[in-house]
Scaffold this motif. Structure first.
Motif, PDB file in Angstrom:
ATOM      1  N   UNK A  97       0.815  -1.210   0.000  1.00  0.00           N
ATOM      2  CA  UNK A  97       0.000   0.000   0.000  1.00  0.00           C
ATOM      3  C   UNK A  97       0.850   1.261   0.000  1.00  0.00           C
ATOM      4  N   UNK A  98       0.392   2.239  -0.770  1.00  0.00           N
ATOM      5  CA  UNK A  98       1.042   3.545  -0.762  1.00  0.00           C
ATOM      6  C   UNK A  98      -0.024   4.595  -1.092  1.00  0.00           C
ATOM      7  N   UNK A  99      -0.186   5.571  -0.214  1.00  0.00           N
ATOM      8  CA  UNK A  99      -1.222   6.604  -0.344  1.00  0.00           C
ATOM      9  C   UNK A  99      -2.607   6.010  -0.618  1.00  0.00           C
ATOM     10  N   UNK A 100      -2.877   4.894   0.042  1.00  0.00           N
ATOM     11  CA  UNK A 100      -4.194   4.284  -0.050  1.00  0.00           C
ATOM     12  C   UNK A 100      -4.401   3.415  -1.276  1.00  0.00           C
ATOM     13  N   UNK A 101      -3.398   3.363  -2.168  1.00  0.00           N
ATOM     14  CA  UNK A 101      -3.536   2.536  -3.371  1.00  0.00           C
ATOM     15  C   UNK A 101      -2.671   1.290  -3.248  1.00  0.00           C
ATOM     16  N   UNK A 102      -3.101   0.270  -3.977  1.00  0.00           N
ATOM     17  CA  UNK A 102      -2.349  -0.984  -3.952  1.00  0.00           C
ATOM     18  C   UNK A 102      -1.347  -1.044  -5.097  1.00  0.00           C
ATOM     19  N   UNK A 103      -0.156  -1.449  -4.760  1.00  0.00           N
ATOM     20  CA  UNK A 103       0.887  -1.670  -5.756  1.00  0.00           C
ATOM     21  C   UNK A 103       1.329  -3.109  -5.623  1.00  0.00           C
ATOM     22  N   UNK A 104       1.950  -3.623  -6.688  1.00  0.00           N
ATOM     23  CA  UNK A 104       2.454  -4.998  -6.633  1.00  0.00           C
ATOM     24  C   UNK A 104       3.936  -4.974  -6.344  1.00  0.00           C
ATOM     25  N   UNK A 105       4.354  -5.884  -5.521  1.00  0.00           N
ATOM     26  CA  UNK A 105       5.787  -6.011  -5.248  1.00  0.00           C
ATOM     27  C   UNK A 105       6.426  -6.839  -6.363  1.00  0.00           C
ATOM     28  N   UNK A 106       7.596  -6.367  -6.815  1.00  0.00           N
ATOM     29  CA  UNK A 106       8.349  -7.129  -7.804  1.00  0.00           C
ATOM     30  C   UNK A 106       9.770  -7.256  -7.254  1.00  0.00           C
ATOM     31  N   UNK A 107      10.189  -8.464  -7.031  1.00  0.00           N
ATOM     32  CA  UNK A 107      11.537  -8.683  -6.480  1.00  0.00           C
ATOM     33  C   UNK A 107      12.442  -9.146  -7.608  1.00  0.00           C
ATOM     34  N   UNK A 108      13.521  -8.419  -7.814  1.00  0.00           N
ATOM     35  CA  UNK A 108      14.458  -8.764  -8.900  1.00  0.00           C
ATOM     36  C   UNK A 108      15.830  -9.030  -8.302  1.00  0.00           C
ATOM     37  N   UNK A 109      16.480 -10.054  -8.792  1.00  0.00           N
ATOM     38  CA  UNK A 109      17.812 -10.385  -8.274  1.00  0.00           C
ATOM     39  C   UNK A 109      18.864  -9.945  -9.296  1.00  0.00           C
ATOM     40  N   UNK A 111      23.050  -9.827  -8.973  1.00  0.00           N
ATOM     41  CA  UNK A 111      24.181 -10.054  -8.053  1.00  0.00           C
ATOM     42  C   UNK A 111      25.089  -8.835  -7.894  1.00  0.00           C
ATOM     43  N   UNK A 112      25.031  -7.912  -8.846  1.00  0.00           N
ATOM     44  CA  UNK A 112      25.909  -6.745  -8.751  1.00  0.00           C
ATOM     45  C   UNK A 112      25.218  -5.546  -8.086  1.00  0.00           C
ATOM     46  N   UNK A 113      23.922  -5.689  -7.777  1.00  0.00           N
ATOM     47  CA  UNK A 113      23.147  -4.517  -7.284  1.00  0.00           C
ATOM     48  C   UNK A 113      23.234  -4.380  -5.773  1.00  0.00           C
ATOM     49  N   UNK A 114      23.102  -3.136  -5.332  1.00  0.00           N
ATOM     50  CA  UNK A 114      22.866  -2.866  -3.912  1.00  0.00           C
ATOM     51  C   UNK A 114      21.359  -2.932  -3.686  1.00  0.00           C
ATOM     52  N   UNK A 115      20.911  -3.354  -2.482  1.00  0.00           N
ATOM     53  CA  UNK A 115      19.466  -3.430  -2.266  1.00  0.00           C
ATOM     54  C   UNK A 115      18.814  -2.060  -2.415  1.00  0.00           C
ATOM     55  N   UNK A 116      17.775  -1.998  -3.245  1.00  0.00           N
ATOM     56  CA  UNK A 116      17.075  -0.729  -3.430  1.00  0.00           C
ATOM     57  C   UNK A 116      15.620  -1.003  -3.800  1.00  0.00           C
ATOM     58  N   UNK A 117      14.726  -0.107  -3.362  1.00  0.00           N
ATOM     59  CA  UNK A 117      13.318  -0.210  -3.753  1.00  0.00           C
ATOM     60  C   UNK A 117      12.953   1.058  -4.497  1.00  0.00           C
ATOM     61  N   UNK A 118      12.115   0.938  -5.511  1.00  0.00           N
ATOM     62  CA  UNK A 118      11.610   2.130  -6.193  1.00  0.00           C
ATOM     63  C   UNK A 118      10.244   1.828  -6.791  1.00  0.00           C
ATOM     64  N   UNK A 119       9.527   2.913  -7.057  1.00  0.00           N
ATOM     65  CA  UNK A 119       8.202   2.747  -7.625  1.00  0.00           C
ATOM     66  C   UNK A 119       8.303   2.828  -9.123  1.00  0.00           C
ATOM     67  N   UNK A 120       7.595   1.920  -9.811  1.00  0.00           N
ATOM     68  CA  UNK A 120       7.626   1.918 -11.256  1.00  0.00           C
ATOM     69  C   UNK A 120       6.232   1.539 -11.726  1.00  0.00           C
ATOM     70  N   UNK A 121       5.457   2.525 -12.195  1.00  0.00           N
ATOM     71  CA  UNK A 121       4.068   2.275 -12.589  1.00  0.00           C
ATOM     72  C   UNK A 121       3.290   1.702 -11.430  1.00  0.00           C
ATOM     73  N   UNK A 122       2.660   0.538 -11.670  1.00  0.00           N
ATOM     74  CA  UNK A 122       1.838  -0.079 -10.626  1.00  0.00           C
ATOM     75  C   UNK A 122       2.667  -0.994  -9.731  1.00  0.00           C
ATOM     76  N   UNK A 123       3.989  -0.947  -9.879  1.00  0.00           N
ATOM     77  CA  UNK A 123       4.863  -1.847  -9.127  1.00  0.00           C
ATOM     78  C   UNK A 123       5.756  -1.108  -8.152  1.00  0.00           C
ATOM     79  N   UNK A 124       6.065  -1.784  -7.051  1.00  0.00           N
ATOM     80  CA  UNK A 124       7.187  -1.356  -6.229  1.00  0.00           C
ATOM     81  C   UNK A 124       8.253  -2.425  -6.457  1.00  0.00           C
ATOM     82  N   UNK A 125       9.332  -1.990  -7.105  1.00  0.00           N
ATOM     83  CA  UNK A 125      10.370  -2.940  -7.485  1.00  0.00           C
ATOM     84  C   UNK A 125      11.495  -2.917  -6.476  1.00  0.00           C
ATOM     85  N   UNK A 126      11.851  -4.098  -6.020  1.00  0.00           N
ATOM     86  CA  UNK A 126      12.985  -4.193  -5.110  1.00  0.00           C
ATOM     87  C   UNK A 126      14.065  -4.995  -5.826  1.00  0.00           C
TER      88      UNK A 126
END
Ligand SMILES: [Zn+2]
Length: 258
Positions: A97-109, A111-126
């Protein structure tokens, strides 16, 4: 005029305790002795009073008010339990949930990335270097905290603008809390729960206004509620909607994963 309750239909009483309104269902029992009232708090959050037939409303209210602190503590305990009962798994497809709306979580692996979350359209991508629910939870918490910081600081001047007792914008401290949306210290420091950013904007505005009314009235007096109602006439409905979804918004992420 009779002050006894009508036995033919279920009765619900509402009492105020601090910021809470507690609804109490009265069950009238014909065989019950006149002396005895008993109060139960159910795990689903219902508060029940067993009372003799035709019990007086004043007596019921007194007895519920005397136990209000205990009832409130029981309700909080069950609220936490329920929040733990439906935890996030931190896998793709989960609803966030964000500002009362539902978003979908998307977990992407990656190996070279630092952990980060961001909003992308209807998704919260981690994005994470490895599959690790605790890392997803931590990345999400820091994302929510950042969003909260930004949204609260956008809304603060808007909500404060008509309040003539607020000459200087108060500073806001963020703190993840299990049971509270916000608080205002006697010295005028406002603390807000970043999870509030899961709730709709009207609820955020209500909490900001509530805390800023405390800059003028350091209590929940009539004058406090008068200020609140003057600046947000429909605050009660907004608060009821917010509190009815408290379990969802205050869902505790780290306790379970850590
Ligand atoms: Zn308050």
């Amino acid at each position: 005029m009779s002050t006894g309750l009508d036995a033919s239909e279920p009765q619900v009483l509402r009492i105020r305790y601090g910021d809470e309104v507690i609804s109490v269902e009265v069950r009238q029992q014909p065989g019950r002795s006149q002396e005895r009232l008993s109060i139960h708090v159910e795990p689903d959050g219902r508060v029940l009073v067993d009372a003799p037939l035709g019990v007086e409303v004043g007596r019921l209210l007194d007895s519920v008010k005397r136990r209000a602190r205990w009832i409130s503590q029981q309700l909080e305990g069950f609220r936490i339990q329920r929040a733990h009962a439906s935890p996030h798994e931190y896998v793709s497809g989960e609803s966030m949930l964000y500002l009362g709306r539902r978003y979908r979580l998307k977990v992407q692996i990656d190996p070279t990335a630092k952990p980060v979350a961001r909003m992308h359209g209807a998704f919260i991508e981690v994005t994470l270097p490895e599959r690790d629910p605790a890392m997803v939870a931590a990345a999400l918490m820091s994302w929510y905290r950042q969003r909260a910081r930004e949204v609260f600081s956008q809304r603060l001047p808007v909500v404060a603008e008509p309040l003539r007792w607020v000459r200087e914008l108060p500073s806001i401290r963020l703190q993840f809390m299990k049971l509270q949306w916000g608080s205002c210290s006697p010295s005028g420091r406002i603390t807000l729960n970043p999870w509030l950013v899961r709730a709709p904007r009207e609820a955020i505005d209500y909490v900001l206004l509530h805390e800023m009314c405390h800059l003028r009235h350091h209590n929940h007096s009539r004058a406090f509620y008068a200020s609140l109602s003057r600046h947000m006439p429909d605050w009660k409905q907004i608060k009821t909607r917010l509190d009815s979804r408290a379990e969802e918004f205050l869902r505790i992420e780290v306790d379970r994963v850590g």
